[in-house]
Write a protein that holds these residues in place. Structure first.
Motif, PDB file in Angstrom:
ATOM      1  N   GLU A  41       0.810  -1.226   0.000  1.00  0.00           N
ATOM      2  CA  GLU A  41       0.000   0.000   0.000  1.00  0.00           C
ATOM      3  C   GLU A  41       0.832   1.259   0.000  1.00  0.00           C
ATOM      4  OE1 GLU A  41      -3.277   0.254   2.654  1.00  0.00           O
ATOM      5  OE2 GLU A  41      -3.705  -1.889   2.520  1.00  0.00           O
ATOM      6  N   HIS A  42       2.111   1.126   0.251  1.00  0.00           N
ATOM      7  CA  HIS A  42       2.984   2.294   0.251  1.00  0.00           C
ATOM      8  C   HIS A  42       4.073   2.168  -0.822  1.00  0.00           C
ATOM      9  CE1 HIS A  42       1.061   2.298   4.209  1.00  0.00           C
ATOM     10  NE2 HIS A  42       1.078   3.605   4.060  1.00  0.00           N
ATOM     11  N   ARG A  43       3.734   1.457  -1.895  1.00  0.00           N
ATOM     12  CA  ARG A  43       4.694   1.241  -2.976  1.00  0.00           C
ATOM     13  C   ARG A  43       4.014   1.560  -4.297  1.00  0.00           C
ATOM     14  NH1 ARG A  43       5.885  -4.212  -2.272  1.00  0.00           N
ATOM     15  NH2 ARG A  43       7.186  -3.772  -0.465  1.00  0.00           N
ATOM     16  N   ALA A  44       4.654   2.424  -5.097  1.00  0.00           N
ATOM     17  CA  ALA A  44       4.100   2.831  -6.393  1.00  0.00           C
ATOM     18  C   ALA A  44       5.145   2.628  -7.472  1.00  0.00           C
ATOM     19  CB  ALA A  44       3.689   4.300  -6.351  1.00  0.00           C
ATOM     20  N   MET A  45       4.656   2.427  -8.709  1.00  0.00           N
ATOM     21  CA  MET A  45       5.574   2.414  -9.846  1.00  0.00           C
ATOM     22  C   MET A  45       4.980   3.248 -10.970  1.00  0.00           C
ATOM     23  SD  MET A  45       7.432  -0.674 -11.978  1.00  0.00           S
ATOM     24  CE  MET A  45       8.684  -0.205 -13.194  1.00  0.00           C
ATOM     25  N   ALA A  46       5.862   4.024 -11.619  1.00  0.00           N
ATOM     26  CA  ALA A  46       5.442   4.805 -12.780  1.00  0.00           C
ATOM     27  C   ALA A  46       6.637   4.986 -13.697  1.00  0.00           C
ATOM     28  CB  ALA A  46       4.893   6.164 -12.345  1.00  0.00           C
ATOM     29  N   GLY A  47       6.342   5.375 -14.940  1.00  0.00           N
ATOM     30  CA  GLY A  47       7.419   5.616 -15.882  1.00  0.00           C
ATOM     31  C   GLY A  47       6.887   6.328 -17.108  1.00  0.00           C
ATOM     32  N   LEU A  48       7.828   6.862 -17.881  1.00  0.00           N
ATOM     33  CA  LEU A  48       7.455   7.564 -19.104  1.00  0.00           C
ATOM     34  C   LEU A  48       7.864   6.727 -20.301  1.00  0.00           C
ATOM     35  CD1 LEU A  48       9.921   9.133 -20.900  1.00  0.00           C
ATOM     36  CD2 LEU A  48      10.215  10.187 -18.663  1.00  0.00           C
ATOM     37  N   SER A  49       7.011   6.707 -21.332  1.00  0.00           N
ATOM     38  CA  SER A  49       7.316   6.025 -22.589  1.00  0.00           C
ATOM     39  C   SER A  49       7.762   4.594 -22.299  1.00  0.00           C
ATOM     40  CB  SER A  49       8.383   6.828 -23.354  1.00  0.00           C
ATOM     41  OG  SER A  49       8.518   6.342 -24.665  1.00  0.00           O
ATOM     42  N   GLN A 106       7.450  -0.529 -19.186  1.00  0.00           N
ATOM     43  CA  GLN A 106       8.033  -1.385 -18.143  1.00  0.00           C
ATOM     44  C   GLN A 106       7.100  -1.437 -16.933  1.00  0.00           C
ATOM     45  OE1 GLN A 106      11.877   0.702 -18.032  1.00  0.00           O
ATOM     46  NE2 GLN A 106      12.895  -1.157 -18.699  1.00  0.00           N
ATOM     47  N   THR A 107       6.550  -0.291 -16.565  1.00  0.00           N
ATOM     48  CA  THR A 107       5.606  -0.242 -15.450  1.00  0.00           C
ATOM     49  C   THR A 107       4.403  -1.131 -15.738  1.00  0.00           C
ATOM     50  OG1 THR A 107       6.294   2.007 -14.921  1.00  0.00           O
ATOM     51  CG2 THR A 107       4.137   1.317 -14.097  1.00  0.00           C
ATOM     52  N   HIS A 108       3.881  -1.033 -16.947  1.00  0.00           N
ATOM     53  CA  HIS A 108       2.741  -1.828 -17.385  1.00  0.00           C
ATOM     54  C   HIS A 108       3.042  -3.318 -17.228  1.00  0.00           C
ATOM     55  CE1 HIS A 108       0.444  -3.821 -20.716  1.00  0.00           C
ATOM     56  NE2 HIS A 108      -0.528  -3.003 -20.333  1.00  0.00           N
ATOM     57  N   GLY A 109       4.161  -3.735 -17.794  1.00  0.00           N
ATOM     58  CA  GLY A 109       4.505  -5.153 -17.761  1.00  0.00           C
ATOM     59  C   GLY A 109       4.803  -5.658 -16.353  1.00  0.00           C
ATOM     60  N   ILE A 110       5.555  -4.878 -15.611  1.00  0.00           N
ATOM     61  CA  ILE A 110       5.996  -5.331 -14.288  1.00  0.00           C
ATOM     62  C   ILE A 110       4.835  -5.338 -13.300  1.00  0.00           C
ATOM     63  CG2 ILE A 110       7.441  -4.667 -12.292  1.00  0.00           C
ATOM     64  CD1 ILE A 110       9.588  -3.821 -14.391  1.00  0.00           C
ATOM     65  N   THR A 111       3.965  -4.339 -13.350  1.00  0.00           N
ATOM     66  CA  THR A 111       2.851  -4.323 -12.382  1.00  0.00           C
ATOM     67  C   THR A 111       1.817  -5.392 -12.729  1.00  0.00           C
ATOM     68  OG1 THR A 111       1.690  -2.563 -13.590  1.00  0.00           O
ATOM     69  CG2 THR A 111       3.171  -1.885 -11.801  1.00  0.00           C
ATOM     70  N   LEU A 112       1.639  -5.693 -14.013  1.00  0.00           N
ATOM     71  CA  LEU A 112       0.722  -6.783 -14.386  1.00  0.00           C
ATOM     72  C   LEU A 112       1.276  -8.148 -13.948  1.00  0.00           C
ATOM     73  CD1 LEU A 112      -0.697  -6.114 -17.980  1.00  0.00           C
ATOM     74  CD2 LEU A 112      -1.966  -6.225 -15.810  1.00  0.00           C
ATOM     75  N   ALA A 113       2.588  -8.306 -14.121  1.00  0.00           N
ATOM     76  CA  ALA A 113       3.205  -9.594 -13.798  1.00  0.00           C
ATOM     77  C   ALA A 113       3.377  -9.781 -12.289  1.00  0.00           C
ATOM     78  CB  ALA A 113       4.562  -9.709 -14.499  1.00  0.00           C
ATOM     79  N   ASN A 114       3.327  -8.683 -11.555  1.00  0.00           N
ATOM     80  CA  ASN A 114       3.496  -8.735 -10.095  1.00  0.00           C
ATOM     81  C   ASN A 114       2.334  -7.961  -9.467  1.00  0.00           C
ATOM     82  OD1 ASN A 114       6.500  -9.822  -9.841  1.00  0.00           O
ATOM     83  ND2 ASN A 114       6.420  -8.312 -11.506  1.00  0.00           N
ATOM     84  N   PRO A 115       1.114  -8.538  -9.587  1.00  0.00           N
ATOM     85  CA  PRO A 115      -0.092  -7.748  -9.341  1.00  0.00           C
ATOM     86  C   PRO A 115      -0.282  -7.312  -7.893  1.00  0.00           C
ATOM     87  CG  PRO A 115      -0.639 -10.061  -9.709  1.00  0.00           C
ATOM     88  CD  PRO A 115       0.807  -9.901 -10.039  1.00  0.00           C
ATOM     89  N   VAL A 130      -0.079   2.939  -9.753  1.00  0.00           N
ATOM     90  CA  VAL A 130       0.563   2.665 -11.035  1.00  0.00           C
ATOM     91  C   VAL A 130       0.346   3.849 -11.979  1.00  0.00           C
ATOM     92  CG1 VAL A 130       0.579   1.140 -13.054  1.00  0.00           C
ATOM     93  CG2 VAL A 130       0.200   0.175 -10.763  1.00  0.00           C
ATOM     94  N   GLY A 131       1.443   4.320 -12.603  1.00  0.00           N
ATOM     95  CA  GLY A 131       1.344   5.423 -13.555  1.00  0.00           C
ATOM     96  C   GLY A 131       2.065   5.128 -14.849  1.00  0.00           C
ATOM     97  N   MET A 132       1.402   5.383 -15.981  1.00  0.00           N
ATOM     98  CA  MET A 132       2.023   5.260 -17.309  1.00  0.00           C
ATOM     99  C   MET A 132       1.935   6.628 -17.970  1.00  0.00           C
ATOM    100  SD  MET A 132       0.243   1.840 -18.899  1.00  0.00           S
ATOM    101  CE  MET A 132       1.364   1.587 -20.270  1.00  0.00           C
ATOM    102  N   PHE A 133       3.095   7.236 -18.224  1.00  0.00           N
ATOM    103  CA  PHE A 133       3.120   8.558 -18.860  1.00  0.00           C
ATOM    104  C   PHE A 133       3.590   8.354 -20.302  1.00  0.00           C
ATOM    105  CE2 PHE A 133       4.988  10.026 -14.491  1.00  0.00           C
ATOM    106  CZ  PHE A 133       3.818   9.676 -13.836  1.00  0.00           C
ATOM    107  N   SER A 134       2.761   8.693 -21.264  1.00  0.00           N
ATOM    108  CA  SER A 134       3.093   8.496 -22.687  1.00  0.00           C
ATOM    109  C   SER A 134       3.602   7.091 -22.951  1.00  0.00           C
ATOM    110  CB  SER A 134       4.167   9.497 -23.161  1.00  0.00           C
ATOM    111  OG  SER A 134       3.732  10.814 -23.002  1.00  0.00           O
ATOM    112  N   VAL A 158      -4.787   3.428  -7.394  1.00  0.00           N
ATOM    113  CA  VAL A 158      -4.856   4.458  -8.442  1.00  0.00           C
ATOM    114  C   VAL A 158      -4.175   3.905  -9.690  1.00  0.00           C
ATOM    115  CG1 VAL A 158      -3.999   6.700  -9.221  1.00  0.00           C
ATOM    116  CG2 VAL A 158      -4.909   6.471  -6.905  1.00  0.00           C
ATOM    117  N   LEU A 159      -4.859   4.067 -10.826  1.00  0.00           N
ATOM    118  CA  LEU A 159      -4.297   3.685 -12.117  1.00  0.00           C
ATOM    119  C   LEU A 159      -4.315   4.947 -12.981  1.00  0.00           C
ATOM    120  CD1 LEU A 159      -3.277   1.147 -13.527  1.00  0.00           C
ATOM    121  CD2 LEU A 159      -5.627   0.664 -14.217  1.00  0.00           C
TER     122      LEU A 159
END
Lengths: 401, 401
Positions: free
Chosen positions: B287-295, B300-309, B315-319, B340-341
């Motif tokens: 609950e106190h861990r977030a991942m985000a990234g650009l392009s 990478q954020t998309h793949g890693i958060t899906l694989a480690n749900p 979770v944030g995806m920027f462009s 938050v997505l």
């Protein structure tokens, strides 16, 4: 005080063009490897076992390309693909600023990382050294170099510096630490000590080996000192240029650095030290406070510690001249306070490395006065960063003990 | 998943030469000022109120000098002193990479500071923006961006990253904080988010205004992922180039990033997160861990958060594309964990900013599935840092609350 005019005249002298010389082609050992200071995956510049530097750049339409390093421009030659290559004579061990010249334009080499020195961000190259182990990253407890903004009441603006916190600052959250205030030279800025100086790496290694006690280092900008109402940088340059000693000659006297030595002293005492002692876990007394600097930063250290004799217990001047017997023989407060007085120079800085004006002779004279004075001469290095990396390595082992 | 091939093809496509176009001379408002990204005391490059960029360099022997920015090389002209000057068309607000071309050599502009992007250290320029206040240094409580080395058991070498610690990390020495793992894009490195991204400044300002809760940010290198036995970077480039979508066309499928997405996931989970949770005062739970990234970092954020749900609650995806209904409709663990997505894009990234494939439409679809999904489109910006500064500014206000 033995003055060093090298970086000073480089900064304030008229723009000079280095002489053009042929690229080295004879007796070159072809074991060139990419420099450690290169950008990731960039093959050039390279260095060989003779410490020659080889640069390469594609410039198909150019009529002249040169490698500008250590006071000479090595004339590069073009192949059928428009790629220019050139090789320098052997360089000293350690870090050197350099640039490329393309048809009269002085530009950074796209292959290198960039460092601030000679009053510009530009190319640098690290030539492997026999003693490079002490500034090589190792798997030991890691401190960190932190980028910090803070408010200056003196300048009425936000300033920017770097603070080194040792590993134990994080692992032992109640412990307080001593602080070294560490300054760069003319034409450099607050990034120099951590980037080309390798301060964090040197300290982590020294602490891990038990050779230095853990302490904090604050690295600030000793040239960004203009206060409201102070003369402009251009005016200060004019003031200074009128007083600089003749090229290569013995300085006729101590130059007037305009307002900027005094201004830095004010910023250090009013803004920097109180900020560090407020925001970080610091032992906030004289016995746990040190100041050191290289070249101009050494001169600032000299002036500020003499003018504030009870503020710093440990003092280091790296390639910044010496303290003299005349200055210190009756300096009762300074003498009572000082625990280590360290003066160093590169072996190629002849005036400071050899003879009666040397740092070794000065240390001997000051020892006779009862000071815990230390001299150090860095073998076969000039007024460059290898001298100062080694000086920090020596000085850090002497202080706060 | 809507893929973005812009930086990807810029990185892996064949070397391209931008078209040469005349410098702008008509209807130019002569109110140029030095850019905020210039080196100290360097007058050029400049920007005017029309957001035109003007570059200048002395190159007396050159026959061609051009300003290479935003896909065009503006032909500069020489005066009687050998000084070349040229002016671009209006640029978007915010930060842009650029370079100079001197007789066919692409080199950094000696007037600018240098940033890592497009797989090189080189020139960048910040064009003033109406909303630049949110990333301007202010006299508010200051956190710090810290340079950190650490041991990677996966790669068996020392790695290098940056950690943002909020002001309260220093002032409140017992408090623990949440952590955001924040990744750069293709051709960039671990310096991007703090340098051109202005992460520390954005966070200090947001926290001071009470708009974000204090949290830690770790920024690492998502491309430095080669493990012992992995293919070389050259081999990976070949693998990838064979699969990249046609220029400008709709990607035929998800590219195979070789081993490096999987390798980064392993490094993040095995080395980075445990190191951060061991060395810093961190609330070490989902609950106190977030991942985000650009392009690419968003992918990478998309793949890693899906694989480690169950690892990251925010979770944030920027462009970086979108999460789709197909991916998330049956993702029970991900749904239970996610708080938050966030998906964003620049307004000029048409495929992600408009229509059925847009981040806004994706957020709407995911809201209907019961996710706390947010879309954001940065007005009038492209696949560039202004989009990502604004994305961080938005995302930081949503998380850990």
């Amino acid at each position: 005080m033995a003055l060093v005019s090298l970086t000073v005249s480089a900064q304030f002298g008229p723009p000079r063009e280095n002489p053009k010389v042929p690229s080295v082609v004879a007796n070159v050992v072809e074991d060139f490897k990419p420099a450690s200071t290169n950008q990731d995956n960039k093959p050039y510049p390279m260095v060989n076992s003779q410490r020659m530097v080889r640069a390469q750049i594609k410039a198909p339409e150019a009529t002249f390309v040169g490698l500008d390093i250590a006071g000479k421009i090595y004339i590069m030659t073009k192949d059928e693909n428009g790629v220019w290559t050139g090789t320098s004579e052997p360089q000293d061990e350690g870090f050197h600023y350099y640039q490329l010249n393309i048809d009269g334009a002085s530009v950074p080499d796209p292959g290198s990382k960039y460092y601030y020195g000679a009053s510009r961000w530009g190319s640098g190259i690290d030539v492997p050294a026999a003693d490079e182990d002490f500034y090589t990253v190792k798997n030991v407890p890691q401190g960190s170099v932190n980028e910090v903004y803070y408010w200056s009441t003196v300048q009425e603006k936000m300033r920017h510096g770097y603070i080194y916190l040792p590993a134990e600052y994080y692992s032992n959250p109640t412990k307080k630490f001593p602080v070294l205030y560490l300054q760069h030279g003319m034409g450099e800025n607050e990034t120099g000590w951590s980037a080309q100086g390798k301060t964090g790496i040197i300290m982590d290694n020294l602490i891990a080996e038990g050779k230095a006690v853990p302490f904090i280092i604050f690295m600030d900008n000793g040239l960004d000192t203009r206060r409201p109402g102070d003369p402009s940088p251009e005016e200060m340059r004019r003031q200074f240029a009128g007083q600089r000693p003749p090229q290569g000659g013995r300085p006729g006297g101590r130059p007037n650095f305009g307002n900027f030595f005094e201004a830095f002293q004010q910023i250090l005492l009013t803004d920097i030290i109180p900020m560090v002692e407020k925001n970080y876990r610091v032992i906030a007394d004289t016995e746990h406070r040190a100041m050191a600097g290289l070249s101009m930063g050494g001169m600032q250290t000299h002036g500020i510690t003499l003018a504030n004799p009870t503020t710093f217990a440990y003092v280091g001047m790296f390639s910044g001249g010496t303290f003299t017997v005349d200055e210190l023989k009756d300096a009762a407060d300074f003498k009572k306070t000082n625990k280590v007085l360290f003066m160093s120079a590169g072996g190629r800085e002849t005036r400071m490395a050899e003879g009666d004006g040397s740092v070794m002779k000065a240390a001997e004279n000051l020892k006779a006065l009862g000071y815990n004075a230390h001299g150090y001469v860095s073998p076969e290095t000039a007024h460059e960063w290898q001298t100062w990396r080694r000086s920090l390595y020596q000085f850090a082992q002497l202080i706060f003990k």
